[in-house]
Design a protein around this motif. Structure first.
Motif, mmCIF file in Angstrom:
data_model
loop_
_atom_site.group_PDB
_atom_site.id
_atom_site.type_symbol
_atom_site.label_atom_id
_atom_site.label_comp_id
_atom_site.label_asym_id
_atom_site.label_seq_id
_atom_site.Cartn_x
_atom_site.Cartn_y
_atom_site.Cartn_z
ATOM 1 N N VAL A 120 0.843 -1.205 0.000
ATOM 2 C CA VAL A 120 0.000 0.000 0.000
ATOM 3 C C VAL A 120 0.871 1.245 0.000
ATOM 4 C CG1 VAL A 120 -1.586 1.379 1.400
ATOM 5 C CG2 VAL A 120 -2.050 -1.041 1.039
ATOM 6 N N LEU A 121 1.892 1.248 0.853
ATOM 7 C CA LEU A 121 2.793 2.405 0.917
ATOM 8 C C LEU A 121 3.458 2.668 -0.425
ATOM 9 C CD1 LEU A 121 4.706 2.030 4.319
ATOM 10 C CD2 LEU A 121 2.965 3.713 3.742
ATOM 11 N N PHE A 122 3.998 1.631 -1.035
ATOM 12 C CA PHE A 122 4.788 1.839 -2.249
ATOM 13 C C PHE A 122 3.913 2.109 -3.468
ATOM 14 C CE2 PHE A 122 8.134 0.484 0.463
ATOM 15 C CZ PHE A 122 9.273 1.073 -0.065
ATOM 16 N N ILE A 123 2.713 1.562 -3.485
ATOM 17 C CA ILE A 123 1.789 1.946 -4.555
ATOM 18 C C ILE A 123 1.431 3.421 -4.408
ATOM 19 C CG2 ILE A 123 -0.565 1.660 -5.427
ATOM 20 C CD1 ILE A 123 -0.311 -1.322 -4.842
ATOM 21 N N ALA A 124 1.178 3.843 -3.156
ATOM 22 C CA ALA A 124 0.853 5.254 -2.906
ATOM 23 C C ALA A 124 2.013 6.161 -3.291
ATOM 24 C CB ALA A 124 0.479 5.453 -1.438
ATOM 25 N N PHE A 125 3.253 5.757 -2.946
ATOM 26 C CA PHE A 125 4.420 6.575 -3.271
ATOM 27 C C PHE A 125 4.615 6.681 -4.781
ATOM 28 C CE2 PHE A 125 6.552 5.147 0.955
ATOM 29 C CZ PHE A 125 5.668 5.945 1.654
ATOM 30 N N ASN A 126 4.448 5.564 -5.483
ATOM 31 C CA ASN A 126 4.579 5.587 -6.943
ATOM 32 C C ASN A 126 3.486 6.426 -7.581
ATOM 33 O OD1 ASN A 126 6.681 3.512 -8.374
ATOM 34 N ND2 ASN A 126 6.170 2.842 -6.305
ATOM 35 N N LEU A 127 2.297 6.363 -7.010
ATOM 36 C CA LEU A 127 1.189 7.164 -7.531
ATOM 37 C C LEU A 127 1.472 8.651 -7.352
ATOM 38 C CD1 LEU A 127 -1.545 6.848 -8.875
ATOM 39 C CD2 LEU A 127 -2.598 6.792 -6.595
ATOM 40 N N VAL A 128 2.041 9.009 -6.203
ATOM 41 C CA VAL A 128 2.423 10.402 -5.948
ATOM 42 C C VAL A 128 3.427 10.872 -7.000
ATOM 43 C CG1 VAL A 128 3.730 11.893 -4.379
ATOM 44 C CG2 VAL A 128 1.917 10.421 -3.481
ATOM 45 N N ASN A 129 4.425 10.015 -7.304
ATOM 46 C CA ASN A 129 5.435 10.381 -8.298
ATOM 47 C C ASN A 129 4.841 10.519 -9.693
ATOM 48 O OD1 ASN A 129 7.539 10.440 -6.438
ATOM 49 N ND2 ASN A 129 7.978 8.264 -6.695
ATOM 50 N N ILE A 130 3.984 9.583 -10.073
ATOM 51 C CA ILE A 130 3.376 9.612 -11.411
ATOM 52 C C ILE A 130 2.520 10.854 -11.600
ATOM 53 C CG2 ILE A 130 1.589 8.494 -12.827
ATOM 54 C CD1 ILE A 130 2.765 5.826 -12.043
ATOM 55 N N GLY A 150 3.049 13.617 -10.279
ATOM 56 C CA GLY A 150 3.898 14.797 -10.299
ATOM 57 C C GLY A 150 3.903 15.620 -9.025
ATOM 58 N N PHE A 151 3.487 15.020 -7.905
ATOM 59 C CA PHE A 151 3.507 15.757 -6.650
ATOM 60 C C PHE A 151 4.909 15.775 -6.054
ATOM 61 C CE2 PHE A 151 -1.011 14.386 -6.783
ATOM 62 C CZ PHE A 151 -1.586 15.645 -6.758
ATOM 63 N N ASN A 152 5.132 16.718 -5.146
ATOM 64 C CA ASN A 152 6.430 16.866 -4.501
ATOM 65 C C ASN A 152 6.746 15.641 -3.653
ATOM 66 O OD1 ASN A 152 8.354 17.796 -2.275
ATOM 67 N ND2 ASN A 152 8.363 19.566 -3.653
ATOM 68 N N TYR A 153 8.052 15.268 -3.593
ATOM 69 C CA TYR A 153 8.479 14.120 -2.785
ATOM 70 C C TYR A 153 8.075 14.273 -1.329
ATOM 71 C CZ TYR A 153 11.575 11.288 0.091
ATOM 72 O OH TYR A 153 12.067 10.433 1.047
ATOM 73 N N ASN A 154 8.070 15.506 -0.837
ATOM 74 C CA ASN A 154 7.747 15.714 0.573
ATOM 75 C C ASN A 154 6.334 15.264 0.918
ATOM 76 O OD1 ASN A 154 10.236 16.865 1.304
ATOM 77 N ND2 ASN A 154 9.631 18.829 0.445
ATOM 78 N N LEU A 155 5.488 15.134 -0.105
ATOM 79 C CA LEU A 155 4.146 14.623 0.156
ATOM 80 C C LEU A 155 4.204 13.183 0.637
ATOM 81 C CD1 LEU A 155 1.112 15.123 0.088
ATOM 82 C CD2 LEU A 155 1.090 14.407 -2.305
#
Length: 320
Positions: free
Chosen positions: A280-290, A292-297
């Motif tokens: 769940v964490l890593f899907i969420a992190f990859n989704l954030v990157n795709i 285009g949100f800031n890494y700090n999110l």
């Protein structure tokens, strides 16, 4: 009436225990709706490979948390293990067995130190393992001279990143196999049952004659061993050692474990839930990157997940 209440309680515990699987499925469907990349088997394999180091380390820490304790040193052990393994390999394939064996032994030894401190000291495991984490980070800096050292042996990284059926990386398969083995240990062995009993009520377990100190010590040894495996996994994934490779991994692991249904108070949790929480964490992190949100999110997500999941499971646990 009492049977009805018991049935509802049992149903509620089952739902809370496996709710993370529904969350994982729902998040994946949302990710697919937002990006076609999540439909690509190779991309899903990449997510599993990214999640492997945190997931592997979190497996060992899950046992500690079921006991009602915590281990904040796993990030430091991951960093030290990655550097140590790379130094011992020294770019020579013949050194790989020795490097892996020594690294795992050192990880288990660091876990044993944590176990002894927790067993024979009245301070909280939070404070004790925070202290050992700082000491291990310092030891890593001294050992490495503050710079990347060592060299990964030829074919070591290629082996773990090889894709079975051109989809599933060996590193991801390693995570799944280790998770299945430890879940079986928890569910089918006397040692596993003792972990749950001690976590549910440590004093009652002690009065009942259970080896509380021995089980606690063993769980910390396992946590250190799996943290070392996590360090090796990081080295296999990236091919480069760094003195701060594992910094922050303890919080990723903690978020995954809590999200997976393990209570801070102990007595409940599953490795299956931990692995699902990691995904769940890593899907969420990859989704954030795709998107285009800031890494700090990602940091905001981690903190929010720990707070919300911990509060939700604690509230569900009140009905036990």
């Amino acid at each position: 009436m009492s049977r009805t209440v018991a049935a509802w309680t049992s149903t509620g515990e089952a739902l809370s225990r496996w709710a993370i699987l529904a969350v994982l499925a729902a998040l994946y469907l949302v990710a697919v709706a937002l990006s076609d990349a999540f439909l690509e088997p190779v991309y899903v394999g990449n997510i599993l490979r990214q999640a492997a180091p945190v997931g592997i380390a979190a497996i060992g820490t899950t046992l500690v948390m079921i006991l009602g304790c915590i281990d904040l040193s796993i990030g430091a052990i991951i960093s030290f293990s990655a550097v140590l393994c790379a130094v011992l390999m020294a770019g020579d394939a013949g050194n790989v067995p020795m490097a892996l064996a020594v690294t795992l032994a050192v990880g288990a030894g660091l876990g044993a130190i944590n176990g002894l401190l927790v067993v024979f000291n009245r301070s909280s495991s939070f404070i004790l393992t925070l202290g050992t984490a700082l000491a291990i980070y310092g030891l890593t800096q001294i050992f490495s001279g503050g710079t990347a050292r060592g060299m990964v042996a030829p074919h070591f990284r290629e082996f773990f990143n090889h894709r079975l059926g051109e989809v599933l990386p060996v590193l991801a398969l390693t995570l799944l196999v280790l998770a299945a083995a430890v879940e079986t240990l928890l569910r089918t062995t006397r040692f596993g049952r003792q972990i749950y009993l001690i976590g549910s009520n440590r004093e009652a377990a002690r009065l009942s004659g259970l080896p509380v100190a021995g089980v606690t010590f063993a769980c910390y040894v396992i946590s250190g061993l799996f943290a070392a495996l996590g360090g090796i996994a990081v080295l296999a994934r990236s091919g480069v050692s760094s003195t701060f490779t594992g910094r922050g991994f303890e919080f990723d692991a903690l978020a995954a474990i809590v999200l997976g249904g393990t209570l801070f108070s102990g007595g409940r949790g599953t490795v299956v839930g931990t692995v699902a929480g990691t995904l769940v964490l890593f899907i969420a992190f990859n989704l954030v990157n795709i998107l285009g949100f800031n890494y700090n999110l990602q940091l905001v997500l981690k903190g929010a997940i720990i707070v919300v999941a911990s509060a939700a499971y604690a509230r569900l646990g009140q009905g036990r």
